[in-house]
Design a protein around this motif. Structure first.
Motif, mmCIF file in Angstrom:
data_model
loop_
_atom_site.group_PDB
_atom_site.id
_atom_site.type_symbol
_atom_site.label_atom_id
_atom_site.label_comp_id
_atom_site.label_asym_id
_atom_site.label_seq_id
_atom_site.Cartn_x
_atom_site.Cartn_y
_atom_site.Cartn_z
ATOM 1 N N UNK A 149 -3.124 16.271 10.228
ATOM 2 C CA UNK A 149 -3.567 16.132 8.595
ATOM 3 C C UNK A 149 -4.128 14.803 8.576
ATOM 4 N N UNK A 150 -4.969 14.375 7.858
ATOM 5 C CA UNK A 150 -5.396 12.907 7.552
ATOM 6 C C UNK A 150 -5.243 12.587 6.065
ATOM 7 N N UNK A 151 -4.641 11.648 5.661
ATOM 8 C CA UNK A 151 -4.455 11.320 4.293
ATOM 9 C C UNK A 151 -5.073 9.947 4.150
ATOM 10 N N UNK A 152 -5.938 9.592 3.202
ATOM 11 C CA UNK A 152 -6.347 8.296 2.810
ATOM 12 C C UNK A 152 -5.873 8.244 1.435
ATOM 13 N N UNK A 153 -5.298 6.713 1.388
ATOM 14 C CA UNK A 153 -4.715 6.389 -0.045
ATOM 15 C C UNK A 153 -3.827 7.699 -0.607
ATOM 16 N N UNK A 154 -3.197 8.271 0.261
ATOM 17 C CA UNK A 154 -2.278 9.327 -0.082
ATOM 18 C C UNK A 154 -2.745 10.714 -0.487
ATOM 19 N N UNK A 155 -4.215 10.976 -0.351
ATOM 20 C CA UNK A 155 -4.829 12.054 -0.473
ATOM 21 C C UNK A 155 -5.311 12.964 0.713
ATOM 22 N N UNK A 156 -4.968 14.246 0.758
ATOM 23 C CA UNK A 156 -5.334 14.751 2.102
ATOM 24 C C UNK A 156 -6.846 15.130 2.098
ATOM 25 N N UNK A 157 -7.530 14.523 3.075
ATOM 26 C CA UNK A 157 -9.194 14.489 3.077
ATOM 27 C C UNK A 157 -9.306 15.365 4.289
ATOM 28 N N UNK A 180 -1.426 15.585 -2.218
ATOM 29 C CA UNK A 180 -1.165 14.045 -2.537
ATOM 30 C C UNK A 180 0.091 13.855 -2.193
ATOM 31 N N UNK A 181 0.075 12.509 -1.600
ATOM 32 C CA UNK A 181 1.611 12.093 -1.208
ATOM 33 C C UNK A 181 2.135 11.244 -2.379
ATOM 34 N N UNK A 190 9.507 4.017 -3.917
ATOM 35 C CA UNK A 190 9.768 2.709 -4.095
ATOM 36 C C UNK A 190 10.367 2.229 -2.698
ATOM 37 N N UNK A 191 9.889 0.914 -2.021
ATOM 38 C CA UNK A 191 10.090 0.527 -0.847
ATOM 39 C C UNK A 191 9.373 1.063 0.558
ATOM 40 N N UNK A 192 8.749 2.252 0.249
ATOM 41 C CA UNK A 192 8.059 2.962 1.250
ATOM 42 C C UNK A 192 6.520 3.312 0.610
ATOM 43 N N UNK A 193 5.813 2.272 0.675
ATOM 44 C CA UNK A 193 4.416 2.349 0.093
ATOM 45 C C UNK A 193 3.650 3.444 0.969
ATOM 46 N N UNK A 194 2.720 4.188 0.477
ATOM 47 C CA UNK A 194 2.024 5.259 0.960
ATOM 48 C C UNK A 194 0.769 4.551 1.797
ATOM 49 N N UNK A 195 0.674 4.630 3.099
ATOM 50 C CA UNK A 195 -0.324 3.874 3.956
ATOM 51 C C UNK A 195 -2.020 4.240 3.323
ATOM 52 N N UNK A 196 -2.614 3.460 3.517
ATOM 53 C CA UNK A 196 -4.147 3.601 3.317
ATOM 54 C C UNK A 196 -4.757 4.734 4.119
#
Length: 696
Positions: free
Chosen positions: A127-135, A162-163, A167-173
């Motif tokens: 699975x590949x997520x970009x800015x938290x969205x499954x692409x 969507x992820x 707080x404290x664990x930001x979703x990676x780009x």
């Protein structure tokens, strides 16, 4: 020393052997990933290891294009899905097959801590997520290029589109997540039933079902297959640098991705071995099929330092358990007669090793199943062993047929007593021998059953002893069992010495029979072999009525209202007591001093009446059976699965899917200490204790 000509001949033979093995591995690997396997996983593992051994012994054969250096299998030509390239290589795992190999690996790859997780028998997904969205979602393919199955992945409920921000664990780009898609064991039968109702051929196992489902173009059909997913790794990422593998899983779970409830971090090589042994005994406790335990170095810095080969990381290994699904030759089909007269066909096979033991018999359930599975005598068949039960024949390998196979003809007469067989009632799939009282096979099976550890626990009475007592005329029925005396055994072949004196086993039998008289009432009820009455119903009847005479006089309507009994069991109990020779058993046992009523003088207070409790995981002070007994003795219901009707879930070490489900349903979760409080004082006692139940 070989001459140049001899050396050239040897080299040619080696190269020919390598080409043959490499070709076979590629062929079967492609079938496994892209079509229908022709051989079992264990047979493929052996092929692969043979190729590895050949390359180890002759390094000149170890070339980059060898299958031992490749991952997965290339996307098949003609695939209806688009090809997509993974952001980073999707590697496989190297395997070990015994503790010695595992200890060697652990010595070479020392870690301060290791992560242990179940090796899911499913289909790998990326699975590949970009800015938290499954692409993008893709199959493994050859590790670099897979098939684009994004549309199908989006209808799998476990996979978030969507992820969620934490707080404290930001979703990676960028986040590339590796996981496994599977069908839960509990869902597999329903998936197969639905497939057959629509005219399809049943899947051989959950892995094939998952693989076939994910490669459909119809997303509605994919959704119906109840696919699930568990994440087990990380590929490329931007803006996420965890220090530990454990941190990876905690972050994935926080973002809403599914992770395994069975993963555990351990501190030493010995702890790893302990987890391997634990799951060898509990491999059927998981919600999914599993064929091994994966061990990973926890430190991500150590992972980077160790690196990887062309096909697998050096910091992880898969310990493969002995196979539970193998192939062998079906030599014959015979039938056996059980304690209730049920006639069951079983397969006689060429001996084969499965799940760590050699077997040559497997069940075929009933004649309807023989026809449904389409097996012929002489077929090569696939058999499966689950747990400690007798293996099951799954079906034939049709393409291996020679034309010499022949169909099985179900007998019309009982093989033990010659009585004509028939269904007990119209519509029954099972055929039975109606000579219940004196059929030797039924009588010996009933004696074996009542002597088992779960009933009277008469250790000295096994299969040989039961048959001997019947064939020698020492017993004509179970009513005479507790009246046996030492002198009665003098004509036995099993319980006497060569000189005709009663042997140690005979003396032990008489001792055990005397001890067995003083047991729980519910065990006596089970020992009567009343159809449909197992331990749960027997306990419920014993608790409600307190004695066999009271049960005998109870009405069907009244018994049917008891939780754990119901109308079918109630009718079966009442019908059993209408038979004169059945009543003779009870009367004879009573005269011999066998327990006929419950001793309630020291019975615990019924503090759990009306409560349903599930126990999961390993407890220190209770075995699974003793925990169940403790709940039932206090009036509660000891359930095996979690539902909305469950009041409490007691969680011990290594709890799995039941704890997860309890949390999802919001059911109160108890520790073992709180379980002790619950048993002593009921739910009210928990309210006054220092620790209140954890809300699920």
């Amino acid at each position: 020393m070989n001459s140049p000509h001899e050396q050239q001949s040897t080299d040619t033979d080696l190269r020919r052997r390598w080409n043959e093995l490499a070709s076979e591995v590629r062929h079967h690997r492609d079938l496994y990933y892209n079509q229908q396997p022709e051989i079992t996983d264990a047979e493929f593992d052996e092929l692969f290891r043979a190729l590895q051994r050949l390359e180890e012994e002759h390094p000149e054969l170890d070339v980059p294009e060898s299958p031992t250096a490749e991952v997965g299998a290339p996307v098949p030509e003609g695939s209806t899905f688009d090809n997509v390239e993974h952001p980073s290589a999707m590697l496989s795992l190297d395997n070990v097959f015994d503790e010695s190999e595992l200890r060697d690996w652990l010595a070479k790859v020392p870690g301060e801590r290791y992560v242990t997780e179940l090796k899911i028998d499913g289909l790998s997904i990326n699975l590949t997520y970009r800015d938290g969205v499954l692409v993008q979602a893709a199959t493994r393919g050859d590790g670099r290029v897979g098939e684009d199955i994004t549309a199908n992945a989006k209808v799998i409920e476990d996979i978030p589109h969507e992820l969620r921000d934490v707080e404290g664990i930001p979703v990676p780009s960028l986040l590339e997540v590796r996981g496994e898609v599977f069908i839960a064991v509990e869902d597999f039968a329903e998936v197969n039933d639905a497939r057959q109702r629509s005219g399809g051929k049943p899947f051989a196992n959950p892995r094939n079902a998952a693989a076939g489902s994910l490669r459909q173009k119809d997303t509605a059909a994919v959704k119906e297959r109840r696919l699930r997913m568990i994440c087990h790794g990380l590929g490329a990422s931007e803006g996420f640098s965890p220090e530990l593998q454990e941190d990876v899983y905690q972050a994935l779970e926080a973002w809403g991705l599914p992770v395994s409830p069975y993963t555990q971090v351990v501190d030493s090589a010995d702890d790893v071995i302990e987890r391997v042994r634990y799951w060898a005994d509990h491999r059927h406790d998981a919600l999914h099929e599993m064929d091994g335990l994966v061990i990973k170095v926890d430190s991500r810095a150590s992972q980077r330092r160790l690196g990887h080969t062309s096909r697998a990381p050096r910091w992880a290994i898969a310990y493969k358990y002995p196979p539970e699904e193998v192939r062998t030759r079906l030599l014959d089909i015979q039938v056996g007669v059980g304690r209730t007269g049920r006639v069951t066909p079983f397969a006689i096979m060429a001996p084969v090793r499965v799940a760590g033991s050699e077997v040559e018999r497997a069940t075929l359930h009933n004649q309807t199943e023989v026809k449904r599975k389409g097996v012929l005598i002489g077929d090569e068949v696939v058999i499966r062993k689950a747990g400690e039960v007798i293996p099951e024949v799954l079906g034939p390998v049709v393409e291996k047929r020679t034309g010499e196979e022949r169909p099985f003809i179900f007998p019309t007469l009982c093989p033990a007593c010659g009585t004509r067989l028939a269904p007990q009632k119209e519509g029954d799939a099972d055929w039975r021998c109606p000579n219940t009282r004196s059929c030797p096979a039924q009588l010996s099976s009933r004696l074996e059953s009542l002597a088992s550890r779960a009933v009277f626990d008469i250790e000295a009475l096994g299969e040989k002893g039961a048959l001997d007592l019947i064939r020698r005329g020492i017993l004509s029925g179970e009513s005479e069992l507790f009246s046996l005396q030492l002198e009665d055994l003098e004509t036995s072949a099993v319980y006497t010495t060569a000189k005709g004196a009663v042997n140690a086993a005979g003396k032990k039998l008489i001792e055990h029979l005397e001890q067995a008289k003083h047991t729980d009432l519910w065990r006596v009820i089970v020992a009567l072999s009343i159809r449909h009455v197992g331990p749960t119903a027997a306990r419920a009847l014993a608790q409600r009525y307190g004695s066999l005479p009271a049960i005998r006089e109870a009405s069907v309507e009244e018994m049917a209202t008891i939780d754990g009994v119901g109308s079918v069991i109630a009718e079966s109990v009442a019908e059993w007591f209408t038979v004169e020779w059945h009543r003779d058993i009870v009367d004879a046992w009573a005269a011999a001093g066998v327990t006929m009523e419950e001793d309630r003088s020291d019975a615990p207070e019924q503090v759990l009446e009306g409560l349903t409790v599930v126990v999961t995981g390993s407890l220190e002070d209770f075995s699974r059976e003793s925990a169940k007994e403790a709940i039932i003795a206090r009036g509660g219901k000891a359930a095996g699965s979690v539902s909305k009707k469950t009041d409490f879930v007691v969680v011990g070490a290594n709890a799995g899917s039941k704890e997860t489900k309890a949390r999802d349903l919001g059911i109160p979760i108890l520790s073992e200490a709180q379980f002790h409080v619950l048993l002593a004082s009921g739910a009210e006692g928990l309210e006054g204790s220092e620790e209140s139940p954890e809300e699920g």
